[in-house]
Design a protein around this motif. Structure first.
Motif, short mmCIF file in Angstrom:
data_model
loop_
_atom_site.label_atom_id
_atom_site.label_comp_id
_atom_site.label_asym_id
_atom_site.label_seq_id
_atom_site.Cartn_x
_atom_site.Cartn_y
_atom_site.Cartn_z
N GLN A 1 -5.91 12.55 2.02
CA GLN A 1 -4.53 13.02 1.95
C GLN A 1 -4.30 13.82 0.66
O GLN A 1 -3.69 14.88 0.68
CB GLN A 1 -3.58 11.83 2.02
CG GLN A 1 -2.15 12.16 2.21
CD GLN A 1 -1.29 10.91 2.36
OE1 GLN A 1 -1.72 9.80 2.05
NE2 GLN A 1 -0.08 11.08 2.83
N ARG A 2 -4.81 13.33 -0.44
CA ARG A 2 -4.63 14.03 -1.72
C ARG A 2 -5.49 15.28 -1.80
O ARG A 2 -5.12 16.24 -2.46
CB ARG A 2 -4.93 13.08 -2.88
CG ARG A 2 -3.84 12.04 -2.99
CD ARG A 2 -3.98 11.18 -4.19
NE ARG A 2 -2.89 10.19 -4.19
CZ ARG A 2 -2.87 9.13 -4.93
NH1 ARG A 2 -3.87 8.88 -5.74
NH2 ARG A 2 -1.85 8.30 -4.88
N THR B 1 -2.54 16.53 -5.40
CA THR B 1 -1.90 15.43 -6.11
C THR B 1 -0.58 15.93 -6.66
O THR B 1 -0.52 16.91 -7.38
CB THR B 1 -2.78 14.92 -7.26
OG1 THR B 1 -4.04 14.57 -6.72
CG2 THR B 1 -2.16 13.75 -7.96
N VAL C 1 -8.23 2.64 3.77
CA VAL C 1 -7.10 3.09 2.96
C VAL C 1 -7.57 4.00 1.82
O VAL C 1 -6.99 5.07 1.63
CB VAL C 1 -6.26 1.90 2.45
CG1 VAL C 1 -5.20 2.35 1.47
CG2 VAL C 1 -5.62 1.18 3.63
N TYR D 1 0.83 -1.20 0.00
CA TYR D 1 0.00 0.00 0.00
C TYR D 1 0.87 1.25 0.00
O TYR D 1 0.59 2.21 -0.72
CB TYR D 1 -0.91 0.04 1.22
CG TYR D 1 -2.05 -0.93 1.21
CD1 TYR D 1 -2.61 -1.40 0.03
CD2 TYR D 1 -2.59 -1.40 2.40
CE1 TYR D 1 -3.66 -2.29 0.03
CE2 TYR D 1 -3.65 -2.29 2.41
CZ TYR D 1 -4.18 -2.73 1.23
OH TYR D 1 -5.21 -3.61 1.24
N SER D 2 1.90 1.26 0.81
CA SER D 2 2.71 2.47 0.93
C SER D 2 3.46 2.77 -0.37
O SER D 2 3.59 3.93 -0.75
CB SER D 2 3.69 2.35 2.09
OG SER D 2 4.68 1.40 1.82
N LEU E 1 0.54 3.73 -3.08
CA LEU E 1 -0.31 4.86 -2.73
C LEU E 1 0.46 6.01 -2.11
O LEU E 1 -0.12 7.01 -1.72
CB LEU E 1 -1.42 4.41 -1.77
CG LEU E 1 -2.32 3.31 -2.30
CD1 LEU E 1 -3.28 2.86 -1.23
CD2 LEU E 1 -3.06 3.77 -3.54
N LYS E 2 1.77 5.86 -1.98
CA LYS E 2 2.64 6.88 -1.41
C LYS E 2 2.22 7.25 0.02
O LYS E 2 2.12 8.41 0.38
CB LYS E 2 2.66 8.14 -2.29
CG LYS E 2 3.00 7.90 -3.73
CD LYS E 2 4.40 7.36 -3.90
CE LYS E 2 4.76 7.22 -5.36
NZ LYS E 2 5.07 5.90 -5.77
N MET E 3 1.93 6.21 0.82
CA MET E 3 1.60 6.39 2.23
C MET E 3 2.63 5.64 3.06
O MET E 3 3.09 4.59 2.66
CB MET E 3 0.22 5.80 2.54
CG MET E 3 -0.94 6.56 1.98
SD MET E 3 -2.51 5.73 2.27
CE MET E 3 -2.56 5.62 4.03
N THR F 1 -8.45 7.38 3.29
CA THR F 1 -7.24 8.07 3.75
C THR F 1 -6.46 8.65 2.58
O THR F 1 -6.00 9.79 2.63
CB THR F 1 -6.35 7.12 4.57
OG1 THR F 1 -7.12 6.58 5.64
CG2 THR F 1 -5.13 7.83 5.11
N VAL F 2 -6.32 7.88 1.50
CA VAL F 2 -5.61 8.37 0.31
C VAL F 2 -6.35 9.56 -0.28
O VAL F 2 -5.75 10.58 -0.63
CB VAL F 2 -5.45 7.25 -0.73
CG1 VAL F 2 -4.96 7.80 -2.06
CG2 VAL F 2 -4.49 6.20 -0.23
N TYR F 3 -7.67 9.45 -0.39
CA TYR F 3 -8.46 10.55 -0.95
C TYR F 3 -8.31 11.81 -0.09
O TYR F 3 -8.08 12.90 -0.62
CB TYR F 3 -9.94 10.15 -1.04
CG TYR F 3 -10.82 11.26 -1.50
CD1 TYR F 3 -10.89 11.61 -2.84
CD2 TYR F 3 -11.58 11.99 -0.59
CE1 TYR F 3 -11.69 12.66 -3.27
CE2 TYR F 3 -12.38 13.03 -1.01
CZ TYR F 3 -12.43 13.36 -2.35
OH TYR F 3 -13.23 14.39 -2.76
#
Length: 149
Positions: free
Chosen positions: A111-112, A117, A104, A73-74, A77-79, A107-109
């Motif tokens: 974060q972006r 982006t 996840v 994932y990291s 997804l750059k997490m 969280t990605v949404y």
């Protein structure tokens, strides 16, 4: 399949296919795929082998859930892996299975949405005046530029 080979289980290919198919079922897939392996181990070798199968499945699941999945994932997804584990832990305790499924992606949404982006430097395409243009397919843009001139 490797663990089943090490344990000397019969019917490895069938059991491996059951595990493969049930691995797409979140959370319950591990338990459902373990059941046939335990039944085969009990009928062929007894309680000791069945317990070994349970321990093997638990170890594989722990390595996958707490080491491999956060790393995958990291990277994609750059997490940070710790952020993945924290959001899964909190979402599971607050919202149960639906929370884990959505933790996840949400969280990605978020974060972006907050940070924006970011396009990697190697994927940026230069504008005519020397500035960088955001774009993920630099080669396609270059081909389009060449084709239109």
């Amino acid at each position: 399949a490797g663990g089943l080979v090490l344990l000397g289980m019969p019917g490895i290919w069938f059991l491996a296919m059951v595990v493969l198919l049930l691995s797409f079922v979140p959370v319950l897939g591990v338990f459902l795929s373990t059941f046939p392996m335990v039944i085969v181990a009990l009928s062929e070798s007894g309680m000791r082998k069945a317990m070994m199968v349970v321990v093997m499945v638990a170890l594989v699941h722990l390595v996958e859930a707490y080491l491999l999945n956060p790393q995958i994932y990291s990277q994609h997804l750059k997490m940070h892996p710790l952020l993945v584990l924290i959001c899964l832990y909190v979402a599971e305790h607050e919202f149960g299975l639906p929370g884990m499924l959505l933790a996840v992606p949400v969280t990605v949404y978020t974060q972006r949405l907050i940070y924006g982006t970011q396009v990697p430097k190697d994927k940026q395409v230069p504008k005519k005046d020397g500035e960088k243009l955001s774009g993920y397919d630099a080669e396609l843009v270059e081909k389009l530029k060449k084709g239109s001139s």
